[in-house]
Write a protein that holds these residues in place. Structure first.
Motif, PDB file in Angstrom:
ATOM      1  N   PHE A   1      26.906   5.352  -0.918  1.00 18.22           N
ATOM      2  CA  PHE A   1      27.797   5.070  -1.945  1.00 18.22           C
ATOM      3  C   PHE A   1      27.558   6.122  -2.957  1.00 18.22           C
ATOM      4  N   GLU A   2      28.801   6.479  -3.490  1.00 18.74           N
ATOM      5  CA  GLU A   2      28.612   7.547  -4.646  1.00 18.74           C
ATOM      6  C   GLU A   2      30.039   7.427  -5.310  1.00 18.74           C
ATOM      7  N   GLU A   3      30.145   7.109  -6.827  1.00 22.40           N
ATOM      8  CA  GLU A   3      31.077   7.049  -7.514  1.00 22.40           C
ATOM      9  C   GLU A   3      30.854   7.372  -8.809  1.00 22.40           C
ATOM     10  N   THR A   4      31.871   8.141  -9.566  1.00 26.02           N
ATOM     11  CA  THR A   4      31.750   8.580 -10.881  1.00 26.02           C
ATOM     12  C   THR A   4      32.599   8.193 -11.814  1.00 26.02           C
ATOM     13  N   GLN A   5      32.333   7.478 -12.829  1.00 26.78           N
ATOM     14  CA  GLN A   5      33.482   6.808 -13.764  1.00 26.78           C
ATOM     15  C   GLN A   5      33.159   7.703 -15.143  1.00 26.78           C
ATOM     16  N   THR A   6      34.130   7.446 -16.141  1.00 29.33           N
ATOM     17  CA  THR A   6      34.321   8.204 -17.185  1.00 29.33           C
ATOM     18  C   THR A   6      34.413   7.355 -18.466  1.00 29.33           C
ATOM     19  N   ASP A   7      33.806   7.250 -19.472  1.00 31.37           N
ATOM     20  CA  ASP A   7      34.171   6.509 -20.715  1.00 31.37           C
ATOM     21  C   ASP A   7      33.407   7.173 -21.871  1.00 31.37           C
ATOM     22  N   THR A   8      33.744   6.886 -22.953  1.00 32.66           N
ATOM     23  CA  THR A   8      33.246   7.234 -24.498  1.00 32.66           C
ATOM     24  C   THR A   8      32.040   6.445 -24.721  1.00 32.66           C
ATOM     25  N   MET A   9      30.997   7.131 -25.311  1.00 30.39           N
ATOM     26  CA  MET A   9      29.849   6.470 -25.735  1.00 30.39           C
ATOM     27  C   MET A   9      30.009   6.236 -27.104  1.00 30.39           C
ATOM     28  N   THR A  10      29.774   4.779 -27.845  1.00 32.86           N
ATOM     29  CA  THR A  10      29.710   4.454 -29.126  1.00 32.86           C
ATOM     30  C   THR A  10      28.580   4.237 -29.686  1.00 32.86           C
ATOM     31  N   ASP A  11      28.400   4.855 -30.934  1.00 31.31           N
ATOM     32  CA  ASP A  11      27.237   4.536 -31.606  1.00 31.31           C
ATOM     33  C   ASP A  11      26.988   3.213 -32.032  1.00 31.31           C
ATOM     34  N   GLY A  12      25.695   2.616 -31.549  1.00 28.65           N
ATOM     35  CA  GLY A  12      25.258   0.966 -31.732  1.00 28.65           C
ATOM     36  C   GLY A  12      25.952   0.151 -30.887  1.00 28.65           C
ATOM     37  N   GLU A  13      26.760   0.759 -29.803  1.00 27.69           N
ATOM     38  CA  GLU A  13      27.512  -0.252 -28.753  1.00 27.69           C
ATOM     39  C   GLU A  13      27.259   0.003 -27.412  1.00 27.69           C
ATOM     40  N   THR A  14      27.357  -1.002 -26.346  1.00 24.14           N
ATOM     41  CA  THR A  14      27.112  -0.811 -25.012  1.00 24.14           C
ATOM     42  C   THR A  14      28.413  -0.855 -24.328  1.00 24.14           C
ATOM     43  N   ILE A  15      28.999   0.142 -23.736  1.00 21.39           N
ATOM     44  CA  ILE A  15      30.113   0.059 -22.925  1.00 21.39           C
ATOM     45  C   ILE A  15      29.790  -0.466 -21.448  1.00 21.39           C
ATOM     46  N   GLU A  16      30.818  -0.977 -20.857  1.00 21.02           N
ATOM     47  CA  GLU A  16      30.680  -1.751 -19.492  1.00 21.02           C
ATOM     48  C   GLU A  16      31.382  -0.852 -18.450  1.00 21.02           C
ATOM     49  N   ILE A  17      30.779  -0.491 -17.269  1.00 15.89           N
ATOM     50  CA  ILE A  17      31.217   0.351 -16.243  1.00 15.89           C
ATOM     51  C   ILE A  17      30.966  -0.523 -15.042  1.00 15.89           C
ATOM     52  N   ASP A  18      32.063  -0.786 -14.364  1.00 10.54           N
ATOM     53  CA  ASP A  18      31.961  -1.680 -13.076  1.00 10.54           C
ATOM     54  C   ASP A  18      32.004  -0.799 -11.741  1.00 10.54           C
ATOM     55  N   TYR A  19      31.472  -0.936 -10.787  1.00  9.66           N
ATOM     56  CA  TYR A  19      31.258  -0.237  -9.559  1.00  9.66           C
ATOM     57  C   TYR A  19      31.449  -1.044  -8.207  1.00  9.66           C
ATOM     58  N   THR A  20      32.535  -0.514  -7.457  1.00  7.25           N
ATOM     59  CA  THR A  20      32.817  -1.526  -6.346  1.00  7.25           C
ATOM     60  C   THR A  20      32.467  -0.980  -5.082  1.00  7.25           C
ATOM     61  N   PHE A  21      31.603  -1.201  -4.097  1.00  9.66           N
ATOM     62  CA  PHE A  21      31.359  -0.535  -3.081  1.00  9.66           C
ATOM     63  C   PHE A  21      31.828  -1.154  -1.835  1.00  9.66           C
ATOM     64  N   GLY A  22      32.817  -0.286  -1.102  1.00  8.36           N
ATOM     65  CA  GLY A  22      33.334  -1.166   0.032  1.00  8.36           C
ATOM     66  C   GLY A  22      34.684  -0.625   0.451  1.00  8.36           C
ATOM     67  N   GLY A  23      35.387  -1.137   1.441  1.00  6.44           N
ATOM     68  CA  GLY A  23      36.819  -0.769   1.879  1.00  6.44           C
ATOM     69  C   GLY A  23      36.713   0.397   2.725  1.00  6.44           C
ATOM     70  N   SER A  24      37.909   1.423   2.805  1.00  5.25           N
ATOM     71  CA  SER A  24      37.939   2.418   3.718  1.00  5.25           C
ATOM     72  C   SER A  24      37.686   3.689   2.887  1.00  5.25           C
ATOM     73  N   PRO A  25      36.922   4.856   3.767  1.00  7.64           N
ATOM     74  CA  PRO A  25      36.570   4.716   4.964  1.00  7.64           C
ATOM     75  C   PRO A  25      35.401   3.900   5.206  1.00  7.64           C
ATOM     76  N   PRO A  26      34.965   3.921   6.698  1.00  6.49           N
ATOM     77  CA  PRO A  26      33.928   2.863   6.964  1.00  6.49           C
ATOM     78  C   PRO A  26      32.579   3.553   6.332  1.00  6.49           C
ATOM     79  N   VAL A  27      31.361   2.700   6.251  1.00 12.80           N
ATOM     80  CA  VAL A  27      30.302   2.977   5.785  1.00 12.80           C
ATOM     81  C   VAL A  27      29.285   2.920   6.800  1.00 12.80           C
ATOM     82  N   ASP A  28      28.103   3.548   6.423  1.00 12.03           N
ATOM     83  CA  ASP A  28      27.070   3.942   7.481  1.00 12.03           C
ATOM     84  C   ASP A  28      26.181   2.383   7.649  1.00 12.03           C
ATOM     85  N   ALA A  29      26.127   1.806   8.961  1.00 11.70           N
ATOM     86  CA  ALA A  29      25.421   0.578   9.117  1.00 11.70           C
ATOM     87  C   ALA A  29      24.019   0.867   9.524  1.00 11.70           C
ATOM     88  N   GLY A  30      23.393   1.959   9.301  1.00 11.17           N
ATOM     89  CA  GLY A  30      22.155   2.271   9.690  1.00 11.17           C
ATOM     90  C   GLY A  30      21.100   1.757   8.805  1.00 11.17           C
TER      91      GLY A  30
END
Length: 486
Positions: free
Chosen positions: A112-141
């Motif tokens: 799985f590989e995904e890149t998302q973009t947001d702005t870092m704010t001094d003194g704060e924590t931003i939230e980024i969500d990643y969802t793994f799945g769907g098409s195309p199929p993934v390696d079952a090994g």
């Protein structure tokens, strides 16, 4: 929530990853943070979930060196959901960053590989969500055993070679299972040069080939279904500049699925599902443009285009900007959107029989940069993918007719904070003395001062000058550039 151990690489003492949702950063302490949440879709085989042993997080910006960390998952994400936090000492504060998450199996291959973009704010924590799945199929090994040894380039003397991974155009997940053919084509003539191979894990290599002889010669890596096969993929070409005796390794090459081609074409109003093959983006022939600054996809760019004998102008027909608000995501767009989102991408129909000059306007982080034009066309029956990068560039706001901006509709504007730095961007239509908010609201030859569009002028006399009762008043302490004001 699964337990996992922690391994940190990078600059010791300054950056780190914290597991299990412990709060770090925030409260104006000079640190910035990101909470990264991972959810794995039920469609992903459990064997694939169990195969994940490690995560890799890379934080990138256009102004600061990237920071990379690894996380070792102790019990394999069995509950299909977890989170962790990245925190630093504030080096990314106030910056737009791209955050790449990779999940790796025991063989070191990304599942799985995904890149998302947001702005870092001094003194704060931003939230980024990643969802793994769907098409195309993934390696079952479980241990990567399904994947053969990765193909890699071998080249000699004056030949060239390219290797890397084939990914889905919309999600950038590796395209697994095979069924993709690869051909190397001379971008100028369209003549095939060589073939390549794509393995069942989406990894590819070309054979060693002799590139075109022209300086900065370009080749297209063309991906498509095998001849006579099912229409699972559309002909998708990615352009590379190649030189003799060079290797291009670790490249990411996108391929457009027939399903996504139809979805996007319906959204564009080209057809109603089921679409005929000629009515889609691929059927018409389209160009996918990806705007990057130091390799990072960027927003707020508009596509410009022209015949190669003229400067590009703003493209207004059959151009669509992706609405996905994350780098690397190209799954949907709004026909009303007028500039790139954080995906940094646009899709434009390119019906001209000859090559066109493509560029962009806007979206640049500061002065002395322009988008570097690329020459390309997309014949009917496929998609051509072109990356557009920046080039150092200056302009003269007092010589608008010969200012040097690369697009016909761009104006050269002074930076009031740094009077020696000027920048090119698409000029607005507001005249003088009309209200404005940004300098680019104003027509070429004007700038926004005190929320009014005012004519640019030369401090100390000379052309361009001002008409009475206005006087030429310096902008930001500049010795030469001013604006006509009472």
């Amino acid at each position: 929530m699964g337990r996992f151990a922690l391994v940190v690489t990078g600059v010791a003492g300054l950056f780190g990853l914290v597991a299990g949702g412990i709060s770090c950063g925030g409260g104006g302490d000079g640190k910035t943070g990101i909470k990264l949440s991972i959810d794995i879709d039920d469609a992903v085989p459990q064997a694939t979930v169990d195969s994940i042993i490690e995560g890799e997080v890379t934080v990138m910006s256009s102004a600061v060196a990237e920071d990379k960390h690894k996380i070792a998952f102790g019990d394999k994400l069995r509950d299909r959901s977890t989170s962790f936090r990245y925190v630093d000492d504030g080096r990314f504060a106030g910056m737009e960053v791209s955050v790449k998450l990779r999940l790796l199996n025991a063989g070191g291959a990304p599942v799985f590989e995904e890149t998302q973009t947001d702005t870092m704010t001094d003194g704060e924590t931003i939230e980024i969500d990643y969802t793994f799945g769907g098409s195309p199929p993934v390696d079952a090994g479980v241990d990567g055993s399904m994947c053969p040894a990765p193909p890699s380039c071998v080249t000699v003397a004056d030949k060239s070679c390219i290797d890397g991974t084939v990914v889905d155009f919309g999600t950038e997940a590796a395209v697994l299972g095979g069924g993709v053919e690869l051909t190397v084509v001379n971008a100028a003539s369209g003549a095939p040069i060589a073939t390549g191979m794509v393995d069942t894990c989406g990894r590819f290599t070309t054979t060693s080939f002799t590139p075109p002889t022209a300086a900065n010669a370009e080749v297209d890596l063309v991906l498509d279904d095998p001849t006579g096969g099912a229409d699972q993929f559309k002909k998708t070409s990615t352009r590379f500049v190649v030189g003799r005796g060079t290797l291009a390794q670790g490249a990411k090459v996108r391929v457009l699925t027939a399903a996504l081609d139809e979805t996007l074409s319906v959204a564009a109003g080209f057809c109603t599902a089921p679409c005929t093959s000629a009515s889609t983006f691929a059927g018409k022939g389209a160009l996918a443009l990806f705007y990057k600054i130091n390799g990072v996809l960027t927003r707020n760019v508009r596509v410009t285009e022209s015949a190669t004998t003229a400067k590009p102008v703003l493209l207004t027909r059959e151009v669509f900007y992706f609405a996905d608000d994350a780098a690397g995501k190209q799954t949907t767009f709004s026909p009303m959107r007028m500039e790139t989102s954080r995906s940094g991408a646009a899709l434009a129909v390119a019906p001209a029989p000859g090559a066109l000059l493509w560029n962009g306007t806007g979206g640049l982080p500061g002065p002395n940069l322009s988008w570097k034009e690329r020459t390309a066309t997309a014949p009917a029956g496929g998609i051509v993918i072109v990356d557009i990068d920046t080039v150092s560039h200056t302009c003269d706001p007092l010589a608008q007719a010969t200012m040097g901006c690369r697009n016909q509709d761009d104006g050269c504007y002074p930076d009031s904070a740094m009077p020696a730095d000027n920048f090119c961007t698409h000029a607005g239509s507001t005249g003088s003395p009309m209200p404005c908010t940004f300098v680019s609201d104003c027509q070429i030859g004007l700038t926004c001062i005190g929320n009014i569009c005012r004519s640019l002028c030369r401090v100390g006399g000379g052309l361009p000058g001002c008409t009475t009762p206005n006087m030429c008043r310096a902008i930001g302490g500049s010795a030469t550039v001013g604006a006509c004001q009472p």
